[in-house]
Design an enzyme around this catalytic site. Structure first.
Site, short mmCIF file in Angstrom:
data_model
loop_
_atom_site.label_atom_id
_atom_site.label_comp_id
_atom_site.label_asym_id
_atom_site.label_seq_id
_atom_site.Cartn_x
_atom_site.Cartn_y
_atom_site.Cartn_z
N GLU A 197 -54.87 -75.83 15.09
CA GLU A 197 -53.49 -76.53 15.04
C GLU A 197 -52.94 -76.61 16.59
OE1 GLU A 197 -48.80 -76.18 13.63
OE2 GLU A 197 -49.97 -74.37 14.45
N ASP A 201 -53.48 -70.95 13.31
CA ASP A 201 -52.10 -71.55 13.55
C ASP A 201 -51.61 -71.43 15.05
OD1 ASP A 201 -49.32 -72.28 12.55
OD2 ASP A 201 -48.78 -70.36 13.46
#
Length: 689
Positions: free
Chosen positions: A401, A346
């Site tokens: 991401e 993330d």
């Protein structure tokens, strides 16, 4: 020995020419690329020299934190360079603050050994609550949780206590199934255990295992991406404000129940990926990493660089040796202890740049990626993590991401890349939401849609998606809700009178998904429930909504009700994935867009030399004897049709029709077909002779 392949080589044999062959623009930045590679090489060599091996370094969880030895003694090792003293207290000693004092070792480490009890049992019982006590430089005593804590539970004051998780052998879950082989392409089902029930409550690992995994299998996904597993104090953070990096979220159950979930997924051939958050950490002190040793630094930078202004959280010091040990060990812990198959990292963009990408509109110029704004310490950590993981585990998959488009992020480390297997194609869902928010169907730019779907770096794999959890959060809406909104409350019954809004919404929901998986990348992702057009938005219980769980759930009752139209979208999702399973187009490099007609709103493209995808996005016009080009001659038939009754369509296409090619170039293809293409309809032709 760990479950991986063992020791990794110290010397990395870089083949930069492969990287430059893949992207010739990188040749102009080869000095910087090679400098970064040298830093990685020096890091690997330094770790190997200090630890004896990369393997030893990455298995730090076997030494640090609390461990019950075979003789039932307890050994506890921590790194707290700023602490003046360290103590242990808990239920086992009536929370006496200074009865058990750690011994200070070198390099900021502290160690405690507690012998077995008189009866030979462990002095700290299984499930017993404990806390560390740090005496800071000012002589103050503060309670802290071990950064290496593997299980924590919340008390009545909503603060976490560490729990010694040391079940007897008969209570430990024994894995029965191996990690599945690394998939050659991904069909990812992104899921959150807590919201996976239709009831207004926090769902459990057991519920997900029994109720959700069968749904995922039946739909045809080959992997699950689990969110919010790492423990987090604030439920409404969606799991992105981590307080305990080695602990599973106790909201959903126990470590043994999560192990069972993953093992059952493996039984069905599903890989399970963890949404890992190493880009920042919660600023909580009493139950987080912040201020662990009584200082503002320790695991983080001790200045403005250590704080994320937008996320209100702490930022790791990736240049610190013990921080690298902590984070690399954290990755390997989740693989070794829980048998995860990989990670979705993330917030990569925030890590890659000193500005964290805030207010930065990336133009795509390579100077932006190889200039002074790039945080090469963070990038070195990510590259090291990928290098170690891929060397240790043949099945591992890592997903970035990342929104800036950093070149070589998804090229092998040995080429001078950063080693990720995939990046999320984050511009695609942004495009769909923007179109649905701001433009009528007639104004959709067909060329723009194609550009966004195919705009990816050559040789770097992408995972395409129409919407993830980001698009479902409160303040936004699911695609189904953007398409149909309040009409979903009154007109989704199969007995309802015809409704143009619902008809349009169901049609476009299917078409948007099909063109995204057909053209958008080498993987595909769906967020839990959106396969059947989950309505509304996602909002966790919080003060602003009176702690309501109404929107923090998945309404399976809608898709399971045969009298509602949600079943049509669910049926289509399964059929779409079944076709991909049959033809494997996601891992096939061949695709050719032969038609993108702005006025007709028609798109035609070929995949795998076997499939022809045809889309008519026009709201009203249907076309008879529409000429399209195909390169492979022969006979074709309809393999998938958004307009069939099973998918809530109008049955306008005859599936008994056999389409035979005719000679003659059209749209730069050697042959052509004549088709009937209904409005707001898409279908896939398969060559069968």
């Amino acid at each position: 020995m760990a479950r991986g392949q063992g020791e990794q080589s110290t010397k990395i044999d870089f083949k930069f020419e492969r990287l430059f062959e893949c992207d010739s623009y990188l040749k102009g930045y080869q000095t910087e690329i090679k400098r970064r590679a040298k830093i990685l090489q020096e890091t690997v060599e330094g770790i190997s020299k200090n630890e004896g091996s990369l393997d030893e370094f990455g298995l730090g969880f076997k030494k640090y934190g609390v461990h019950v030895k075979d003789d039932n003694s307890v050994e506890w090792l921590e790194w707290a360079p700023g602490a003046k003293n360290m103590y242990l207290r808990g239920e086992f000693n009536d929370w006496n603050r200074q009865a058990y004092k750690f011994k200070k070792l070198d390099y900021g480490r502290w160690k405690l050994v507690i012998p077995p009890a008189v009866d030979g049992k462990c002095a700290i019982e299984h499930k017993s609550k404990v806390k560390l006590v740090i005496e800071n430089e000012h002589g103050d005593f503060v309670d802290r949780l071990s950064p290496w804590a593997t299980y924590v539970v919340r008390d009545k004051a909503l603060v976490f206590d560490q729990v010694l998780w040391n079940p007897p052998l008969h209570e430990k879950y024994a894995f029965k199934h191996p990690n599945p082989p690394k998939p050659d392409r991904l069909r990812v089902y992104e899921a959150h255990v807590g919201i996976s029930s239709w009831e207004g409550k926090v769902a459990s690992y057991k519920w997900f295992t029994d109720e959700i995994i069968p749904r995922i299998v039946n739909l045809g996904y080959n992997s699950i991406q689990l969110m919010a597993i790492m423990e987090h104090s604030y439920y409404a953070s969606f799991g992105y404000q981590i307080t305990s990096f080695f602990a599973i979220s106790s909201r959903y159950g126990t470590p043994e129940e999560l192990k069972e979930l993953i093992d059952v997924a493996h039984y069905h051939g599903l890989a399970v990926y963890l949404d890992i958050v190493h880009s920042h950490a919660s600023k909580n002190m009493e139950d987080g990493l912040n201020g662990f040793d009584g200082t503002a630094s320790c695991y983080f930078h001790d200045n403005g660089r250590g704080y994320h202004s937008l996320w209100d959280s702490r930022l790791f010091n990736y240049s610190e040796y013990e921080v690298l040990r902590f984070l690399i060990s954290n990755l390997r812990w989740w693989v070794e202890e829980y048998h995860f198959d990989g990670f979705r990292f993330d917030g990569i963009t925030s890590m890659l740049y000193h500005t964290h990408g805030i207010g930065h509109g990336f133009s795509g110029h390579y100077d932006e990626y190889f200039g002074l704004n790039t945080d090469t310490e963070s990038l070195n950590y990510l590259t090291l993590a990928n290098y170690i993981l891929h060397k240790a585990y043949p099945f591992i998959v890592t997903i970035a991401e990342e929104v800036s488009g950093m070149p070589a992020l998804c090229r092998p480390v040995e080429e001078g890349g950063n080693g990720f297997d995939y990046r999320l194609a984050m511009a695609i869902p942004d495009m769909w939401i923007k179109l649905l928010k701001t433009q009528s169907d007639e104004d959709w730019n067909i060329g723009g849609i194609i550009h966004n779907l195919t705009n990816m770096r050559y040789g770097e794999k992408c995972i395409a998606y129409t919407e993830s959890h980001d698009q479902a959060l409160v303040g936004d809406k699911t695609i189904a809700f953007w398409l149909m909104d309040k009409e979903m409350y009154t007109s989704m019954s199969v007995m309802s009178p015809p409704n143009l809004t619902i008809d349009r919404g169901i049609a476009l929901h299917k078409m948007i998904r099909l063109i995204t998986i057909g053209l958008g990348g080498q993987g595909y992702l769906n967020f839990i429930g959106n396969e059947f057009g989950h309505p509304e938005w996602l909002d966790f219980p919080r003060e602003g909504n009176s702690e309501s769980y109404h929107y923090a759930r998945r309404q399976w009752n809608l898709v399971d009700n045969d009298m509602l139209k949600y079943k049509y979208l669910n049926n289509f999702d399964a059929a779409m994935l079944k076709l991909e399973i049959k033809y494997s187009w996601l891992n096939n490099d061949f695709n050719y867009v032969s038609q993108k007609h702005e006025t007709d709103k028609v798109i035609v493209f070929e995949r795998t030399n076997k499939l022809v995808f045809v889309f008519n996005f026009h709201s009203a016009n249907s076309y008879t004897n529409y000429k399209i080009g195909v390169n492979v001659p022969g006979k074709y038939r309809i393999a998938l049709d958004t307009d069939v009754e099973e998918f809530g369509g109008h049955k306008r296409l005859d599936h008994n029709t056999i389409f035979s090619t005719s000679e003659g170039c059209h749209d730069n293809r050697m042959h052509h077909l004549f088709l009937y293409i209904p409005s707001r309809c898409a279908f896939v032709l398969e060559k069968f002779d």
